[in-house]
Design a protein around this motif. Sequence first.
Motif, PDB file in Angstrom:
ATOM      1  N   LEU A  71      -1.618  -7.295  -4.950  1.00 12.43           N
ATOM      2  CA  LEU A  71      -2.705  -7.088  -3.985  1.00 12.43           C
ATOM      3  C   LEU A  71      -2.161  -6.808  -2.592  1.00 12.43           C
ATOM      4  CD1 LEU A  71      -5.085  -9.957  -5.146  1.00 12.43           C
ATOM      5  CD2 LEU A  71      -5.267  -7.529  -5.673  1.00 12.43           C
ATOM      6  N   VAL A  72      -1.095  -7.496  -2.212  1.00  6.17           N
ATOM      7  CA  VAL A  72      -0.450  -7.224  -0.924  1.00  6.17           C
ATOM      8  C   VAL A  72       0.074  -5.790  -0.898  1.00  6.17           C
ATOM      9  CG1 VAL A  72       1.476  -7.845   0.588  1.00  6.17           C
ATOM     10  CG2 VAL A  72       0.131  -9.636  -0.525  1.00  6.17           C
ATOM     11  N   PHE A  73       0.697  -5.387  -1.990  1.00  9.31           N
ATOM     12  CA  PHE A  73       1.213  -4.023  -2.076  1.00  9.31           C
ATOM     13  C   PHE A  73       0.087  -3.009  -1.939  1.00  9.31           C
ATOM     14  CE2 PHE A  73       1.742  -0.327  -4.856  1.00  9.31           C
ATOM     15  CZ  PHE A  73       2.842   0.280  -4.254  1.00  9.31           C
ATOM     16  N   GLY A  74      -1.014  -3.208  -2.672  1.00  7.63           N
ATOM     17  CA  GLY A  74      -2.125  -2.270  -2.593  1.00  7.63           C
ATOM     18  C   GLY A  74      -2.741  -2.209  -1.215  1.00  7.63           C
ATOM     19  N   THR A  75      -2.860  -3.356  -0.556  1.00  2.29           N
ATOM     20  CA  THR A  75      -3.428  -3.390   0.789  1.00  2.29           C
ATOM     21  C   THR A  75      -2.574  -2.602   1.767  1.00  2.29           C
ATOM     22  OG1 THR A  75      -4.393  -5.571   0.350  1.00  2.29           O
ATOM     23  CG2 THR A  75      -4.171  -4.915   2.648  1.00  2.29           C
ATOM     24  N   VAL A  76      -1.287  -2.885   1.777  1.00  3.38           N
ATOM     25  CA  VAL A  76      -0.378  -2.215   2.718  1.00  3.38           C
ATOM     26  C   VAL A  76      -0.222  -0.743   2.356  1.00  3.38           C
ATOM     27  CG1 VAL A  76       1.973  -2.203   3.629  1.00  3.38           C
ATOM     28  CG2 VAL A  76       0.821  -4.378   3.184  1.00  3.38           C
ATOM     29  N   TRP A  77      -0.165  -0.426   1.077  1.00  3.66           N
ATOM     30  CA  TRP A  77       0.053   0.953   0.618  1.00  3.66           C
ATOM     31  C   TRP A  77      -1.122   1.838   1.022  1.00  3.66           C
ATOM     32  CZ3 TRP A  77       3.409   4.343  -0.088  1.00  3.66           C
ATOM     33  CH2 TRP A  77       3.319   5.391  -1.010  1.00  3.66           C
ATOM     34  N   ALA A  78      -2.347   1.414   0.747  1.00  2.00           N
ATOM     35  CA  ALA A  78      -3.519   2.213   1.087  1.00  2.00           C
ATOM     36  C   ALA A  78      -3.665   2.358   2.600  1.00  2.00           C
ATOM     37  CB  ALA A  78      -4.775   1.580   0.485  1.00  2.00           C
ATOM     38  N   LEU A 233      -6.655  -2.405   6.921  1.00  2.00           N
ATOM     39  CA  LEU A 233      -6.195  -3.547   6.135  1.00  2.00           C
ATOM     40  C   LEU A 233      -7.356  -4.432   5.694  1.00  2.00           C
ATOM     41  CD1 LEU A 233      -3.028  -4.660   8.140  1.00  2.00           C
ATOM     42  CD2 LEU A 233      -3.063  -3.663   5.851  1.00  2.00           C
ATOM     43  N   GLY A 234      -8.358  -4.581   6.531  1.00  2.00           N
ATOM     44  CA  GLY A 234      -9.443  -5.496   6.223  1.00  2.00           C
ATOM     45  C   GLY A 234     -10.664  -4.863   5.603  1.00  2.00           C
ATOM     46  N   GLU A 235     -10.652  -3.558   5.384  1.00  2.00           N
ATOM     47  CA  GLU A 235     -11.827  -2.899   4.824  1.00  2.00           C
ATOM     48  C   GLU A 235     -12.073  -3.359   3.384  1.00  2.00           C
ATOM     49  OE1 GLU A 235     -15.143  -1.205   4.262  1.00  2.00           O
ATOM     50  OE2 GLU A 235     -14.172  -1.215   6.227  1.00  2.00           O
ATOM     51  N   ALA A 240     -13.771  -1.214  -2.505  1.00  2.00           N
ATOM     52  CA  ALA A 240     -14.315  -1.758  -3.753  1.00  2.00           C
ATOM     53  C   ALA A 240     -15.193  -0.739  -4.474  1.00  2.00           C
ATOM     54  CB  ALA A 240     -15.116  -3.022  -3.453  1.00  2.00           C
ATOM     55  N   MET A 241     -15.863   0.124  -3.728  1.00  2.00           N
ATOM     56  CA  MET A 241     -16.738   1.116  -4.351  1.00  2.00           C
ATOM     57  C   MET A 241     -15.959   2.258  -4.973  1.00  2.00           C
ATOM     58  SD  MET A 241     -19.781   1.267  -1.480  1.00  2.00           S
ATOM     59  CE  MET A 241     -20.761   2.445  -2.405  1.00  2.00           C
ATOM     60  N   VAL A 242     -14.807   2.596  -4.417  1.00  2.00           N
ATOM     61  CA  VAL A 242     -14.047   3.745  -4.909  1.00  2.00           C
ATOM     62  C   VAL A 242     -13.072   3.348  -6.007  1.00  2.00           C
ATOM     63  CG1 VAL A 242     -12.410   5.558  -4.271  1.00  2.00           C
ATOM     64  CG2 VAL A 242     -14.278   4.964  -2.724  1.00  2.00           C
ATOM     65  N   LEU A 243     -12.357   2.231  -5.827  1.00  2.00           N
ATOM     66  CA  LEU A 243     -11.330   1.826  -6.780  1.00  2.00           C
ATOM     67  C   LEU A 243     -11.902   0.922  -7.854  1.00  2.00           C
ATOM     68  CD1 LEU A 243      -8.130   1.047  -4.673  1.00  2.00           C
ATOM     69  CD2 LEU A 243      -8.655   3.091  -5.989  1.00  2.00           C
ATOM     70  N   SER A 244     -11.381   1.052  -9.055  1.00  2.00           N
ATOM     71  CA  SER A 244     -11.723   0.116 -10.117  1.00  2.00           C
ATOM     72  C   SER A 244     -10.875  -1.136  -9.941  1.00  2.00           C
ATOM     73  CB  SER A 244     -11.444   0.734 -11.488  1.00  2.00           C
ATOM     74  OG  SER A 244     -10.090   1.128 -11.599  1.00  2.00           O
ATOM     75  N   PRO A 245     -11.429  -2.318 -10.262  1.00  2.00           N
ATOM     76  CA  PRO A 245     -10.662  -3.556 -10.059  1.00  2.00           C
ATOM     77  C   PRO A 245      -9.448  -3.628 -10.964  1.00  2.00           C
ATOM     78  CG  PRO A 245     -12.699  -3.993 -11.266  1.00  2.00           C
ATOM     79  CD  PRO A 245     -12.762  -2.577 -10.812  1.00  2.00           C
ATOM     80  N   LEU A 254      -2.316   9.748  -7.588  1.00  2.00           N
ATOM     81  CA  LEU A 254      -3.348  10.538  -8.249  1.00  2.00           C
ATOM     82  C   LEU A 254      -3.815   9.960  -9.572  1.00  2.00           C
ATOM     83  CD1 LEU A 254      -1.702  14.063  -7.712  1.00  2.00           C
ATOM     84  CD2 LEU A 254      -3.185  12.812  -6.155  1.00  2.00           C
ATOM     85  N   THR A 255      -3.275   8.840 -10.001  1.00  2.00           N
ATOM     86  CA  THR A 255      -3.588   8.300 -11.313  1.00  2.00           C
ATOM     87  C   THR A 255      -4.762   7.325 -11.246  1.00  2.00           C
ATOM     88  OG1 THR A 255      -2.022   6.468 -11.053  1.00  2.00           O
ATOM     89  CG2 THR A 255      -1.179   8.517 -12.001  1.00  2.00           C
ATOM     90  N   ALA A 256      -5.289   6.997 -12.426  1.00  2.00           N
ATOM     91  CA  ALA A 256      -6.417   6.069 -12.501  1.00  2.00           C
ATOM     92  C   ALA A 256      -5.983   4.620 -12.363  1.00  2.00           C
ATOM     93  CB  ALA A 256      -7.169   6.269 -13.818  1.00  2.00           C
ATOM     94  N   GLN A 257      -4.707   4.328 -12.634  1.00  2.00           N
ATOM     95  CA  GLN A 257      -4.180   2.967 -12.489  1.00  2.00           C
ATOM     96  C   GLN A 257      -3.800   2.755 -11.029  1.00  2.00           C
ATOM     97  OE1 GLN A 257      -4.652   0.659 -14.356  1.00  2.00           O
ATOM     98  NE2 GLN A 257      -3.635   0.682 -16.316  1.00  2.00           N
ATOM     99  N   ASN A 258      -4.738   2.267 -10.247  1.00  2.00           N
ATOM    100  CA  ASN A 258      -4.531   2.125  -8.809  1.00  2.00           C
ATOM    101  C   ASN A 258      -4.379   0.666  -8.428  1.00  2.00           C
ATOM    102  OD1 ASN A 258      -5.066   4.992  -7.876  1.00  2.00           O
ATOM    103  ND2 ASN A 258      -6.941   4.556  -9.004  1.00  2.00           N
ATOM    104  N   PRO A 259      -3.502   0.368  -7.492  1.00  2.00           N
ATOM    105  CA  PRO A 259      -3.417  -1.009  -6.987  1.00  2.00           C
ATOM    106  C   PRO A 259      -4.643  -1.349  -6.158  1.00  2.00           C
ATOM    107  CG  PRO A 259      -1.996   0.435  -5.704  1.00  2.00           C
ATOM    108  CD  PRO A 259      -2.529   1.264  -6.829  1.00  2.00           C
ATOM    109  N   ASN A 260      -5.148  -2.551  -6.320  1.00  2.00           N
ATOM    110  CA  ASN A 260      -6.304  -2.998  -5.563  1.00  2.00           C
ATOM    111  C   ASN A 260      -5.843  -3.636  -4.255  1.00  2.00           C
ATOM    112  OD1 ASN A 260      -8.974  -3.407  -4.994  1.00  2.00           O
ATOM    113  ND2 ASN A 260      -9.412  -4.606  -6.822  1.00  2.00           N
ATOM    114  N   THR A 261      -6.781  -3.868  -3.341  1.00  2.00           N
ATOM    115  CA  THR A 261      -6.468  -4.495  -2.066  1.00  2.00           C
ATOM    116  C   THR A 261      -6.974  -5.935  -2.062  1.00  2.00           C
ATOM    117  OG1 THR A 261      -8.520  -3.794  -1.000  1.00  2.00           O
ATOM    118  CG2 THR A 261      -6.656  -2.269  -0.929  1.00  2.00           C
ATOM    119  N   ILE A 262      -6.451  -6.721  -1.149  1.00  2.00           N
ATOM    120  CA  ILE A 262      -6.846  -8.131  -1.074  1.00  2.00           C
ATOM    121  C   ILE A 262      -8.334  -8.268  -0.761  1.00  2.00           C
ATOM    122  CG2 ILE A 262      -6.537 -10.259   0.227  1.00  2.00           C
ATOM    123  CD1 ILE A 262      -3.620  -9.563   0.577  1.00  2.00           C
TER     124      ILE A 262
END
Length: 313
Positions: A71-78, A233-235, A240-245, A254-262
């Motif tokens: 989750l930390v990775f997804g937050t910082v990456w996005a 970072l805090g959005e 949540a609406m765009v990414l699947s959990p 570009l893939t469907a396996q996306n990291p989520n954010t905190i």
Amino acid sequence: MATPTTGAIKARVRLGDRVFSSSTVFAGSLILVLLAAVAIFLIVQSIPAITAKAGTLPNAAPNFWVYVWPLVFGTVWAAAIALVIAIPISIGVALFISHYAPRKLSQGLGYVIDLLAAVPSVVFGLWGVLVLAKGIQPFFVWLNENLGWIPLFGGVVSGTGKTVLTVAIVLAVMVLPIMTAVCREIFLQTPVLHEEAALALGATRWEMIRVAVLPFARPGIISASMLGLGRALGETLAVAMVLSPAIVINFFLLTAQNPNTIAANIALQFPEASGVGINTLIASGLVLFVITFIVNAIARIAVNRRKAFSGAN
């Protein structure tokens, strides 16, 4: 005739000045107290999750750090991708408004930029999932076919367009208004004598901006970037609406396996969480709190160093 000594002369303090001084001290102290209260609450509620045994955490994570790291990775990456997209665009728009556009056009664009900052995040989320994701998916296919040798554009392309790159574009659009507004005001504060001196020496308008405006505005640009990064970072809702959990670590854009954010993970999981699950989500919020604090501290240090360097010169 006796003359009063200097020490005997005391300035009369007005009641309004005393009230204003006391209110500002109270307001500043209240912010510190509230910040400390939030930090204490997060730490106390996070202890059960941090010390939880293997198997009691969500997703059967062996410990809290294994759970929160993706989750930390997804937050910082996005947020980082959004910032890479937003910084040059915001600087370009701010320069156009402040130094290139006619007065009437610049005023109109300034009003539009300010109004965009008031658009709710749910509107950006709906636009991202219903318009942007569908419209940009063919472009993702083209990127994968022609630039798939670059690791970021590899993998199997998502058929829905709901990828981390889509989220980054949505976040970039969301942070553009505040970043552009701050940069615009900083560019307008550039000393006129510096600009006129550069033009008098034969510099073109772009050369004048490069040697006079941008160096003067660098601390402001850093501050605007950090404000945008904090918003990204805090959005919660738009992500949540765009990414699947999902809780994965994946550099592909570009893939469907996306990291989520905190923030998005907390919003999605909190309604059904119970027991240690709630403490785990609160602990992940504490991690986001620390990340935001570190980002703001780094920005403050960078701005202060730049101001000290400019003052020394």
